[in-house]
Write a protein that holds these residues in place. Sequence first.
Motif, PDB file in Angstrom:
ATOM      1  N   THR A  98       0.854  -1.179   0.000  1.00 38.69           N
ATOM      2  CA  THR A  98       0.000   0.000   0.000  1.00 38.69           C
ATOM      3  C   THR A  98       0.890   1.228   0.000  1.00 38.69           C
ATOM      4  OG1 THR A  98      -1.707  -1.140   1.269  1.00 38.69           O
ATOM      5  CG2 THR A  98      -1.820   1.262   1.214  1.00 38.69           C
ATOM      6  N   GLN A  99       0.589   2.168  -0.863  1.00 35.48           N
ATOM      7  CA  GLN A  99       1.381   3.398  -0.942  1.00 35.48           C
ATOM      8  C   GLN A  99       0.454   4.601  -1.048  1.00 35.48           C
ATOM      9  OE1 GLN A  99       5.175   3.777  -3.337  1.00 35.48           O
ATOM     10  NE2 GLN A  99       3.837   5.081  -4.565  1.00 35.48           N
ATOM     11  N   LEU A 100       0.595   5.499  -0.109  1.00 35.10           N
ATOM     12  CA  LEU A 100      -0.141   6.762  -0.116  1.00 35.10           C
ATOM     13  C   LEU A 100       0.828   7.852  -0.541  1.00 35.10           C
ATOM     14  CD1 LEU A 100      -2.616   8.540   0.584  1.00 35.10           C
ATOM     15  CD2 LEU A 100      -1.746   8.635   2.937  1.00 35.10           C
ATOM     16  N   SER A 101       0.579   8.460  -1.691  1.00 31.25           N
ATOM     17  CA  SER A 101       1.475   9.480  -2.227  1.00 31.25           C
ATOM     18  C   SER A 101       0.984  10.873  -1.865  1.00 31.25           C
ATOM     19  CB  SER A 101       1.585   9.348  -3.754  1.00 31.25           C
ATOM     20  OG  SER A 101       2.185   8.116  -4.103  1.00 31.25           O
ATOM     21  N   LEU A 102       1.758  11.543  -1.034  1.00 29.16           N
ATOM     22  CA  LEU A 102       1.513  12.933  -0.690  1.00 29.16           C
ATOM     23  C   LEU A 102       2.395  13.792  -1.598  1.00 29.16           C
ATOM     24  CD1 LEU A 102       1.598  12.398   3.184  1.00 29.16           C
ATOM     25  CD2 LEU A 102      -0.410  12.471   1.696  1.00 29.16           C
ATOM     26  N   THR A 120     -11.800   4.652   6.027  1.00 29.56           N
ATOM     27  CA  THR A 120     -12.286   5.749   5.172  1.00 29.56           C
ATOM     28  C   THR A 120     -11.161   6.268   4.276  1.00 29.56           C
ATOM     29  OG1 THR A 120     -11.844   7.290   6.992  1.00 29.56           O
ATOM     30  CG2 THR A 120     -14.123   6.519   6.720  1.00 29.56           C
ATOM     31  N   PRO A 121     -10.739   5.483   3.287  1.00 29.63           N
ATOM     32  CA  PRO A 121      -9.631   5.909   2.425  1.00 29.63           C
ATOM     33  C   PRO A 121      -9.931   7.173   1.616  1.00 29.63           C
ATOM     34  CG  PRO A 121     -10.732   3.975   1.517  1.00 29.63           C
ATOM     35  CD  PRO A 121     -11.278   4.170   2.891  1.00 29.63           C
ATOM     36  N   SER A 122     -11.214   7.461   1.398  1.00 31.16           N
ATOM     37  CA  SER A 122     -11.581   8.643   0.606  1.00 31.16           C
ATOM     38  C   SER A 122     -11.144   9.946   1.271  1.00 31.16           C
ATOM     39  CB  SER A 122     -13.096   8.675   0.380  1.00 31.16           C
ATOM     40  OG  SER A 122     -13.787   8.686   1.621  1.00 31.16           O
ATOM     41  N   VAL A 123     -10.834   9.903   2.565  1.00 29.60           N
ATOM     42  CA  VAL A 123     -10.364  11.103   3.268  1.00 29.60           C
ATOM     43  C   VAL A 123      -9.128  11.681   2.589  1.00 29.60           C
ATOM     44  CG1 VAL A 123      -9.255  11.878   5.416  1.00 29.60           C
ATOM     45  CG2 VAL A 123     -11.330  10.503   5.515  1.00 29.60           C
ATOM     46  N   PHE A 124      -8.270  10.794   2.068  1.00 30.96           N
ATOM     47  CA  PHE A 124      -7.002  11.238   1.492  1.00 30.96           C
ATOM     48  C   PHE A 124      -7.150  11.772   0.068  1.00 30.96           C
ATOM     49  CE2 PHE A 124      -5.727   7.958   4.660  1.00 30.96           C
ATOM     50  CZ  PHE A 124      -5.125   8.838   5.546  1.00 30.96           C
ATOM     51  N   GLU A 125      -8.372  11.861  -0.418  1.00 33.66           N
ATOM     52  CA  GLU A 125      -8.605  12.516  -1.706  1.00 33.66           C
ATOM     53  C   GLU A 125      -8.680  14.037  -1.557  1.00 33.66           C
ATOM     54  OE1 GLU A 125     -12.135  10.792  -3.314  1.00 33.66           O
ATOM     55  OE2 GLU A 125     -11.331   8.741  -3.323  1.00 33.66           O
ATOM     56  N   ASP A 126      -8.761  14.515  -0.332  1.00 31.93           N
ATOM     57  CA  ASP A 126      -8.834  15.951  -0.051  1.00 31.93           C
ATOM     58  C   ASP A 126      -7.415  16.522   0.012  1.00 31.93           C
ATOM     59  OD1 ASP A 126      -9.032  18.508   1.085  1.00 31.93           O
ATOM     60  OD2 ASP A 126     -10.793  17.952   2.259  1.00 31.93           O
ATOM     61  N   PRO A 127      -7.035  17.447  -0.869  1.00 35.31           N
ATOM     62  CA  PRO A 127      -5.678  18.017  -0.870  1.00 35.31           C
ATOM     63  C   PRO A 127      -5.310  18.663   0.459  1.00 35.31           C
ATOM     64  CG  PRO A 127      -6.833  18.598  -2.891  1.00 35.31           C
ATOM     65  CD  PRO A 127      -7.850  17.976  -1.986  1.00 35.31           C
TER      66      PRO A 127
END
Length: 313
Positions: free
Chosen positions: A36-40, A163-170
């Motif tokens: 799993t990779q979350l790209s900021l 709630t992965p959709s939280v990280f769609e908010d810039p």
Amino acid sequence: MLQTNSNDVDEHCASLGHWRLSYDQLSAGAFRGGFTQLSLPRVEVFRETTSQQVRQCGRIGCSSFAIGLPWQSAGEINCNGVRIAEANIIGCLDADVDMCTPKGFELRGLVMEAALIKDLAATLNIELPRTLWHQLGVVETTTASVARLRHLLTMIYETILVTPSVFEDPAVCRTLEDSLLFEVASMLPTIRLREYGRSTAARKRTVELACELMLASGDRHISLLDVCKAVGASPRKLGYCFHEVLGTSPMHYWRAMRLNRVRRDLKRCTDRHSGVYDMAVRHGFWHFGQFSLDYKRHFSELPSETLRRARPA
């Protein structure tokens, strides 16, 4: 966000984004891996799981700074030729990766550009230790800093699950990145790479030379006694070096690496005139019945099944 699951060690490697790593499966059994990779904007947060013992070699990325926290494991971790405990932090700054991880392993951490770390250090008027550059090893810092980073990574993956959709908010991503960079910056004044003696480096050189001889032999027959003679070590000493550096015996490592090579040849084979026996012999397996047993034990499938999937219907 990138989330993948694989049942093959090579497919797992291919899913690691831009990381340039190669894995070899050392322990026997069906492989399961997750990434799993979350790209900021400037930081990548990752979580990796592997079910089998693997050796990882390569690079996280050119000119990258990485911090990895072993999360759970069922055995020892061998990092750059040194056994390390689960409580340690693994770090590298513009360095090659050489690590053996045990069965049931999980690693969480951060990756960012080395230039970003240099900028942070310059802003805080911190001189990074020279030993930190171009090496992979155990990074030492304060217990409180490690605990805060672990807590933050725990919250991130709990949120990804629920709630992965939280990280769609810039705005959320920027706030999270600021928090991560703050924790990294708090580590920098006390961070250092643990140093080891000459004996550790000597063991690693012995193992590296032995591995080169084993894997370069190809069709040419070479025995473990030949390897011992070439590296100047007795069988007992070579075994000790392999256990310290790779967490396994020379014979087990050699067989596992050759099995991995046969498997890759089978997965790439589309020539109907080439069979399993041809590829097994190419990598030094002369007893076909024993090879089939070893292969099935190692990968939980027969070599013929691997070859069947590779060939067009």
